[in-house]
Scaffold this motif. Sequence first.
Motif, PDB file in Angstrom:
ATOM      1  N   UNK A 132     -28.165 -20.227  31.390  1.00 43.27           N
ATOM      2  CA  UNK A 132     -26.810 -19.775  31.073  1.00 43.27           C
ATOM      3  C   UNK A 132     -26.476 -20.128  29.629  1.00 43.27           C
ATOM      4  N   UNK A 133     -26.140 -19.124  28.805  1.00 47.31           N
ATOM      5  CA  UNK A 133     -25.867 -19.410  27.388  1.00 47.31           C
ATOM      6  C   UNK A 133     -24.420 -19.837  27.181  1.00 47.31           C
ATOM      7  N   UNK A 154     -42.849 -14.935  19.905  1.00 49.62           N
ATOM      8  CA  UNK A 154     -41.545 -15.587  19.970  1.00 49.62           C
ATOM      9  C   UNK A 154     -41.224 -16.421  18.728  1.00 49.62           C
ATOM     10  N   UNK A 155     -41.970 -16.204  17.646  1.00 49.99           N
ATOM     11  CA  UNK A 155     -41.701 -16.897  16.379  1.00 49.99           C
ATOM     12  C   UNK A 155     -41.693 -18.413  16.537  1.00 49.99           C
ATOM     13  N   UNK A 167     -30.326 -14.766  20.408  1.00 50.00           N
ATOM     14  CA  UNK A 167     -30.893 -13.588  21.078  1.00 50.00           C
ATOM     15  C   UNK A 167     -31.970 -13.989  22.072  1.00 50.00           C
ATOM     16  N   UNK A 168     -32.831 -14.935  21.694  1.00 53.78           N
ATOM     17  CA  UNK A 168     -33.873 -15.395  22.609  1.00 53.78           C
ATOM     18  C   UNK A 168     -33.266 -16.051  23.839  1.00 53.78           C
ATOM     19  N   UNK A 169     -32.232 -16.830  23.626  1.00 60.38           N
ATOM     20  CA  UNK A 169     -31.539 -17.479  24.719  1.00 60.38           C
ATOM     21  C   UNK A 169     -31.009 -16.437  25.706  1.00 60.38           C
ATOM     22  N   UNK A 170     -30.376 -15.411  25.180  1.00 54.60           N
ATOM     23  CA  UNK A 170     -29.820 -14.351  26.032  1.00 54.60           C
ATOM     24  C   UNK A 170     -30.926 -13.581  26.724  1.00 54.60           C
ATOM     25  N   UNK A 171     -32.014 -13.307  26.003  1.00 52.65           N
ATOM     26  CA  UNK A 171     -33.123 -12.569  26.603  1.00 52.65           C
ATOM     27  C   UNK A 171     -33.709 -13.274  27.809  1.00 52.65           C
ATOM     28  N   UNK A 209     -25.183 -12.252  36.735  1.00 53.87           N
ATOM     29  CA  UNK A 209     -25.112 -13.306  35.723  1.00 53.87           C
ATOM     30  C   UNK A 209     -25.146 -12.773  34.297  1.00 53.87           C
ATOM     31  N   UNK A 210     -25.433 -11.481  34.136  1.00 54.07           N
ATOM     32  CA  UNK A 210     -25.351 -10.897  32.796  1.00 54.07           C
ATOM     33  C   UNK A 210     -23.918 -10.958  32.273  1.00 54.07           C
TER      34      UNK A 210
END
Length: 329
Positions: free
Chosen positions: A87-88, A205-206, A286-290, A308-309
């Motif tokens: 959950x962000x 993922x950098x 963005x990675x967190x949300x992905x 949960x989106x």
Amino acid sequence: MKIAFVGKGGSGKTTLSSLFVRHLAGAGLPVLAVDADINQHLGAALGLTEEQAAAMPSMGANLPQIKEYLRGCNPRIQDAASMIKTTPPGRGSRLLRVVEENPVYASCAREFTVDGSPLRLMVTGTFTEEDLGVACYHSKVGAVELCLNHLVDGPREYVVVDMTAGSDSFASGLFTRFDMTFLVAEPTRKAVSVYRQYKEYAADFDVTLRVVGNKVQGPDDLAYLQEAVGQDLLAVFGQSEWVRRTEQGRAPHLGDLEADNDAALRLMHQAVDGVHPLRDWDRYTRQMIGFHLRNAESWGNAKAGTDLALQIDPDFVLSESVREEALAV
């Protein structure tokens, strides 16, 4: 700065992560150490007695309280029970900082000194009898991921996480939460295999990955690692009487560490500090949300009984400016 130590089991990642924590603390820098390995040995490596290490509070056991605090007054999260490990944060969420007092640290962290220098330690906790056969260890590590998703750290503030062994780190999005990942590798084929697997998984993922050689006994070992990992090899540690004394419980002072191994710690520190100006908070968010969307679709929506989106705040980006705004409130 968020730093992870990974590697195959027995490579010495807990030993080196504890050395790095002690190095940072000894330099007078604020450091939060986190033991996220299923084998909880970081506390002992930092000098705690067996009794003190066993008495450490568990992040996993305090997960409901962690969620309730981090949720804050975020209107997109209806209750703490609907939060999952990914959950962000959003507007109204509470953010953690390395240097502060808060209910999460009060319930899950303990402060102590090593060589006269203060540091803070948190642990995920070990399996209990109630967990055996019914729980996954990643349910405990989820507390670490949730905290890192809500933690805004600044320059010369350090979070050092001793991760699970091998490729287990990729069972969640936790592996993307770090500015620097140190992979500890012995000069063996198995260790190099773990490095290649980790680099392959992390490629999209950098992830900033550097290899720290350990138990390097001479020029042949060094040449082997140089050939196997190339420019990813940052530093090497040789055989250490200091480490042997530590493993025997003699608790030597870090100032007595061999000069070559001390130089390796300094090189690692320089590499970490060099990464911070390159941090991309937009990509981090963005990675967190992905990963949150992946987990929601895979199992989270069914468990929570809701989409949960909807927890995602599209106009929120975790950043140091957000941190300063939170400090001003």
